[in-house]
Design a protein around this motif. Structure first.
Motif, PDB file in Angstrom:
ATOM      1  N   TRP A 102       0.845  -1.196   0.000  1.00 46.24           N
ATOM      2  CA  TRP A 102       0.000   0.000   0.000  1.00 46.24           C
ATOM      3  C   TRP A 102       0.883   1.249   0.000  1.00 46.24           C
ATOM      4  O   TRP A 102       1.800   1.368   0.803  1.00 46.24           O
ATOM      5  CB  TRP A 102      -0.907  -0.002   1.227  1.00 46.24           C
ATOM      6  N   TYR A 103       0.549   2.152  -0.908  1.00 49.31           N
ATOM      7  CA  TYR A 103       1.299   3.407  -1.020  1.00 49.31           C
ATOM      8  C   TYR A 103       0.609   4.458  -0.159  1.00 49.31           C
ATOM      9  O   TYR A 103      -0.611   4.678  -0.259  1.00 49.31           O
ATOM     10  CB  TYR A 103       1.327   3.860  -2.481  1.00 49.31           C
ATOM     11  N   VAL A 104       1.375   5.099   0.767  1.00 51.44           N
ATOM     12  CA  VAL A 104       0.789   6.063   1.692  1.00 51.44           C
ATOM     13  C   VAL A 104       1.470   7.419   1.529  1.00 51.44           C
ATOM     14  O   VAL A 104       2.660   7.518   1.213  1.00 51.44           O
ATOM     15  CB  VAL A 104       0.924   5.567   3.162  1.00 51.44           C
ATOM     16  N   GLU A 105       0.670   8.456   1.744  1.00 49.51           N
ATOM     17  CA  GLU A 105       1.181   9.833   1.652  1.00 49.51           C
ATOM     18  C   GLU A 105       0.885  10.534   2.973  1.00 49.51           C
ATOM     19  O   GLU A 105      -0.259  10.520   3.451  1.00 49.51           O
ATOM     20  CB  GLU A 105       0.517  10.569   0.487  1.00 49.51           C
ATOM     21  N   PHE A 106       1.941  11.121   3.575  1.00 52.71           N
ATOM     22  CA  PHE A 106       1.818  11.772   4.878  1.00 52.71           C
ATOM     23  C   PHE A 106       1.473  13.245   4.722  1.00 52.71           C
ATOM     24  O   PHE A 106       1.753  13.870   3.679  1.00 52.71           O
ATOM     25  CB  PHE A 106       3.120  11.625   5.663  1.00 52.71           C
ATOM     26  N   ALA A 107       0.896  13.795   5.792  1.00 48.71           N
ATOM     27  CA  ALA A 107       0.517  15.203   5.780  1.00 48.71           C
ATOM     28  C   ALA A 107       1.730  16.122   5.694  1.00 48.71           C
ATOM     29  O   ALA A 107       1.611  17.272   5.240  1.00 48.71           O
ATOM     30  CB  ALA A 107      -0.307  15.526   7.033  1.00 48.71           C
ATOM     31  N   ASP A 108       2.902  15.643   6.123  1.00 48.98           N
ATOM     32  CA  ASP A 108       4.106  16.488   6.054  1.00 48.98           C
ATOM     33  C   ASP A 108       4.871  16.328   4.745  1.00 48.98           C
ATOM     34  O   ASP A 108       5.988  16.815   4.605  1.00 48.98           O
ATOM     35  CB  ASP A 108       5.026  16.176   7.237  1.00 48.98           C
ATOM     36  N   GLY A 109       4.268  15.635   3.779  1.00 48.95           N
ATOM     37  CA  GLY A 109       4.887  15.503   2.461  1.00 48.95           C
ATOM     38  C   GLY A 109       5.650  14.226   2.242  1.00 48.95           C
ATOM     39  O   GLY A 109       6.024  13.895   1.109  1.00 48.95           O
ATOM     40  N   ARG A 110       5.928  13.461   3.292  1.00 44.38           N
ATOM     41  CA  ARG A 110       6.639  12.191   3.124  1.00 44.38           C
ATOM     42  C   ARG A 110       5.723  11.147   2.491  1.00 44.38           C
ATOM     43  O   ARG A 110       4.500  11.225   2.581  1.00 44.38           O
ATOM     44  CB  ARG A 110       7.139  11.673   4.465  1.00 44.38           C
ATOM     45  N   THR A 111       6.351  10.153   1.866  1.00 43.32           N
ATOM     46  CA  THR A 111       5.606   9.022   1.323  1.00 43.32           C
ATOM     47  C   THR A 111       6.255   7.729   1.818  1.00 43.32           C
ATOM     48  O   THR A 111       7.416   7.713   2.222  1.00 43.32           O
ATOM     49  CB  THR A 111       5.598   9.027  -0.210  1.00 43.32           C
ATOM     50  N   GLY A 112       5.487   6.657   1.795  1.00 46.89           N
ATOM     51  CA  GLY A 112       6.013   5.380   2.241  1.00 46.89           C
ATOM     52  C   GLY A 112       5.182   4.241   1.696  1.00 46.89           C
ATOM     53  O   GLY A 112       4.205   4.437   0.959  1.00 46.89           O
ATOM     54  N   TRP A 113       5.572   3.037   2.065  1.00 49.40           N
ATOM     55  CA  TRP A 113       4.886   1.822   1.628  1.00 49.40           C
ATOM     56  C   TRP A 113       4.550   0.966   2.841  1.00 49.40           C
ATOM     57  O   TRP A 113       5.356   0.814   3.756  1.00 49.40           O
ATOM     58  CB  TRP A 113       5.760   1.009   0.672  1.00 49.40           C
ATOM     59  N   LEU A 114       3.339   0.409   2.833  1.00 48.92           N
ATOM     60  CA  LEU A 114       2.896  -0.539   3.844  1.00 48.92           C
ATOM     61  C   LEU A 114       2.765  -1.909   3.196  1.00 48.92           C
ATOM     62  O   LEU A 114       2.057  -2.058   2.194  1.00 48.92           O
ATOM     63  CB  LEU A 114       1.535  -0.127   4.413  1.00 48.92           C
ATOM     64  N   SER A 115       3.453  -2.891   3.736  1.00 49.50           N
ATOM     65  CA  SER A 115       3.290  -4.259   3.244  1.00 49.50           C
ATOM     66  C   SER A 115       2.849  -5.144   4.399  1.00 49.50           C
ATOM     67  O   SER A 115       3.100  -4.839   5.571  1.00 49.50           O
ATOM     68  CB  SER A 115       4.599  -4.778   2.645  1.00 49.50           C
ATOM     69  N   GLU A 116       2.196  -6.249   4.064  1.00 48.06           N
ATOM     70  CA  GLU A 116       1.657  -7.149   5.085  1.00 48.06           C
ATOM     71  C   GLU A 116       2.189  -8.550   4.868  1.00 48.06           C
ATOM     72  O   GLU A 116       2.255  -9.046   3.740  1.00 48.06           O
ATOM     73  CB  GLU A 116       0.126  -7.163   5.025  1.00 48.06           C
ATOM     74  N   SER A 117       2.611  -9.193   5.978  1.00 52.22           N
ATOM     75  CA  SER A 117       3.113 -10.561   5.898  1.00 52.22           C
ATOM     76  C   SER A 117       2.677 -11.317   7.137  1.00 52.22           C
ATOM     77  O   SER A 117       3.158 -11.047   8.243  1.00 52.22           O
ATOM     78  CB  SER A 117       4.640 -10.575   5.783  1.00 52.22           C
ATOM     79  N   GLU A 118       1.738 -12.238   6.960  1.00 52.22           N
ATOM     80  CA  GLU A 118       1.271 -13.111   8.041  1.00 52.22           C
ATOM     81  C   GLU A 118       0.855 -12.323   9.283  1.00 52.22           C
ATOM     82  O   GLU A 118       1.230 -12.637  10.414  1.00 52.22           O
ATOM     83  CB  GLU A 118       2.345 -14.142   8.391  1.00 52.22           C
ATOM     84  N   GLY A 119       0.080 -11.271   9.069  1.00 57.76           N
ATOM     85  CA  GLY A 119      -0.469 -10.503  10.179  1.00 57.76           C
ATOM     86  C   GLY A 119       0.419  -9.397  10.704  1.00 57.76           C
ATOM     87  O   GLY A 119       0.011  -8.651  11.591  1.00 57.76           O
ATOM     88  N   VAL A 120       1.644  -9.263  10.182  1.00 55.05           N
ATOM     89  CA  VAL A 120       2.545  -8.196  10.597  1.00 55.05           C
ATOM     90  C   VAL A 120       2.684  -7.201   9.450  1.00 55.05           C
ATOM     91  O   VAL A 120       2.847  -7.580   8.295  1.00 55.05           O
ATOM     92  CB  VAL A 120       3.935  -8.760  10.977  1.00 55.05           C
ATOM     93  N   PHE A 121       2.612  -5.900   9.784  1.00 53.91           N
ATOM     94  CA  PHE A 121       2.711  -4.844   8.769  1.00 53.91           C
ATOM     95  C   PHE A 121       4.092  -4.195   8.847  1.00 53.91           C
ATOM     96  O   PHE A 121       4.651  -4.033   9.937  1.00 53.91           O
ATOM     97  CB  PHE A 121       1.624  -3.799   8.992  1.00 53.91           C
ATOM     98  N   HIS A 122       4.628  -3.825   7.700  1.00 50.49           N
ATOM     99  CA  HIS A 122       5.925  -3.147   7.637  1.00 50.49           C
ATOM    100  C   HIS A 122       5.720  -1.799   6.939  1.00 50.49           C
ATOM    101  O   HIS A 122       5.287  -1.749   5.784  1.00 50.49           O
ATOM    102  CB  HIS A 122       6.949  -3.984   6.860  1.00 50.49           C
TER     103      HIS A 122
END
Length: 622
Positions: free
Chosen positions: A75-95
């Protein structure tokens, strides 16, 4: 109609026709179509809003990738302060990871699972090296997607949940580094109302075996990639909501101790047993089998319960970066040292139930076990992946009660690598109680010493004239009478002027009131000389003895001297006798100390014997 709402997005996927639209300056251009998102068990969805470290963010894009073992979500995420990041999921744990730029000088062929990697001033442990391609997308994304491109990656973990992904693309360039941390769902800060309801593959919950038409009743249909039929042994693949036959497997000779579908409570959570494996290793031509039970909990993911010769171990996955390993020697986790016990090649032989990976009979892994009873660190490594589990030894009755099993548990055989030493508690208790009794012994000795009269009732020199025959009346001496005011023991001390000679003294304490006699004998000898090694001497010119308590009364000491008859003896034999009434006696104290020491010695022997038998089965250091 497509709309760019995320300032960092360069690509948007049309929600109606799956066309990938990229912006080029003020214009837009089509980059073809991409597959639609396949429903998965992920609770995340587009436009969900959360908070991380007090900064708000929004999920604006979604990718699904596949490496042949089922899709995973990013999942591609965009922060209110301008940063961006990625959320990935593996067996119930998110990174949650952030782009740290290109990492120069790192080659894919130099990175192998289980190895240590130093990057960005941190130490990492490589867990997986793999590849996959984008098969579906939706929302807004930071760059173009190419469903034909097979991209390579390396995942590594570090202390305190740190996570690293190196994206090598098609292997032809230096990787992009993404660094972040592992988070639980509640740490994402997404309100419950914005989470997607769990999608259930209803069709698979009451699926039937394609070979024997047996009812399979999958317990984790959203997670399973392989199903082994318990009726005919068929291994089935779970793909696109259906089952397809792969091959026939050899069925276990006896039913599992924990039947599939059984629920039990361990480690504060309720688990359901969904899979069963029989694995083995061969050491010096001898096969050693064991059983593994796959447990599943919707919020905590997967874990394992292992049975080896009636010994049970509960195994929880742990990030490799949380463990420091000196391969083949020791492992360190949370301030505990684990000693290497065995290194084997583990082979999967028989399979029942459902599994989250493409399991098959004959698959292998290099397995290393480090133990600090009742805990263990277990490392399973293949060419492309390494996994770490933290084990805890469980008593069979704990497993039986947790899962409500009615049949007797398999009897325990031998000693398990992480089995607690039952004698350690006794050893600890023995040392504690011995320490208490020794302290009490010292107190008692101190009290007795302080209250003893320690009274010298007789001290006199005795002279045996030259020419006196030993044992004759002339060699006897009678003391002046002395009084013992109360009952008490007697310390006798004898000292003689000897030089290359010996003297035996027979003493008799005669009670003048009752004519009772208490006797003692003390022999002294002292010899000296010189040889090629220099001066030497042996023996002593003094000695002492304790007599049993004597009743009060009036006493006389009679001594008789014994010695060698020497014709040329010209000097008299002289000795001194000293009697001390009610004197502290350390003999009983030493005897009591020896008795008290027997407890810890026996406990140490039993504990050491147990450890010797445990490590006799280790194949490390041979």
């Amino acid at each position: 109609m497509v709309e760019f709402t995320a300032g960092s997005a360069q690509v948007v996927v049309c929600a109606y026709c799956q066309t990938v639209v990229a912006r080029k300056g003020l214009d837009f251009e089509s980059h073809g179509k991409i597959g639609g998102i396949v429903p998965t068990d992920s609770p995340l969805q587009l436009r969900a809003e959360g908070r991380y470290q007090k900064v708000a963010y929004t999920i604006v894009g979604h990718l699904q990738k596949d490496h042949g073992a089922g899709p995973w979500d990013e999942w591609y995420v965009e922060f209110a302060d301008g940063r961006t990041g990625w959320l990935s999921e593996s067996e119930g744990v998110f990174h949650l990871m952030f782009d740290m730029g290109v990492e120069e000088g790192v080659a894919l062929e130099d990175l192998h699972p289980g190895e240590r990697l130093h990057l960005r001033e941190r130490a990492w442990i490589i867990e997986e090296r793999g590849h996959g391609r984008v098969v579906a997308a939706e929302g807004q994304l930071p760059s173009d997607v190419d469903p034909t491109q097979d991209a390579w990656y390396v995942d590594a973990t570090g202390p305190k949940g740190a996570f690293l992904t190196l994206d090598f693309g098609t292997r032809g360039h230096s990787p992009e580094a993404f660094i972040g941390e592992a988070l639980k769902l509640e740490q994402l800060g997404i309100p419950a109302g914005q989470l997607r309801p769990r999608v259930r593959k209803v069709a698979l919950q009451q699926a039937r075996c394609t070979q024997c038409n047996g009812n399979l009743e999958l317990r984790a249909p959203d997670k399973s990639l392989r199903v082994a039929c318990p009726y005919c042994g068929a291994l089935l693949s779970v793909e696109k909501g259906g089952l397809s036959f792969l091959r026939l497997l050899e069925k276990p000779e006896r039913p599992p101790t924990i039947p599939l579908g059984t629920k039990g409570k361990l480690d504060g959570a309720e688990w359901i047993c969904i899979g069963y494996l029989e694995r083995s290793c061969t050491v010096y031509g001898v096969r050693y089998p064991w059983e593994e039970y796959l447990l599943y909990n919707a919020s905590r993911g997967f874990t394992w319960l292992m049975d080896s010769n009636g010994h049970w171990v509960f195994l929880k996955p742990v990030p490799a970066g949380e463990v420091s390993v000196a391969p083949g020697v020791a492992a360190f986790h949370e301030h505990r040292r684990y000693k290497c016990y065995q290194q084997v090649t583990a082979v999967t032989e028989k399979v029942l139930g459902e599994f989250y990976w493409k399991v098959h009979a004959g698959e292998w892994a290099h397995a290393t076990e480090y133990v600090a009873p009742p805990y263990s660190v277990n490392v399973d490594a293949t060419d492309d992946e390494v996994s770490y589990t933290l084990g805890e030894y469980l008593e069979p009755d704990v497993v039986k009660e947790a899962f409500g099993l009615k049949e007797p548990m398999p009897p325990r055989e031998g000693i398990a690598p992480s089995q607690p030493n039952p004698n350690k508690a006794g050893l600890r208790s023995a040392f504690i109680w011995t320490g208490i009794w020794v302290l009490a012994l010292f107190v008692l000795a101190g009290v007795l010493s302080a209250t003893a009269r320690n009274q010298v009732v007789l001290e006199q020199p005795v002279v045996v004239p030259p020419g006196t025959a030993p044992g004759t009346p002339a060699a006897m001496h009678f003391s002046e009478p002395f009084e013992l005011p109360e009952r008490g023991n007697m310390k006798v001390e004898v000292q003689a002027a000897l030089d290359n000679d010996w003297l035996g003294i027979q003493g008799d304490l005669v009670n003048q009131d009752t004519s009772d006699v208490v006797s003692f004998y003390e022999e002294l000898s002292y010899f000296r000389g010189r040889d090629i090694d220099g001066n030497w001497s042996e023996g002593s010119t003094s000695g002492s003895a304790y007599l049993s308590p004597l009743p009060a009364g009036r006493y006389v000491l009679r001594t008789t001297a014994a010695f060698d008859v020497k014709p040329n003896r010209k000097m008299p034999m002289t000795y001194n006798v000293k009697l001390t009434h009610d004197a502290p006696d350390s003999g009983w104290f030493c005897f009591a100390l020896v008795l008290l020491a027997l407890g810890p010695v026996v406990a140490m022997y039993r504990s050491h014997s147990f450890e010797t038998r445990r490590w006799a089965d280790s194949n490390v250091g041979e």
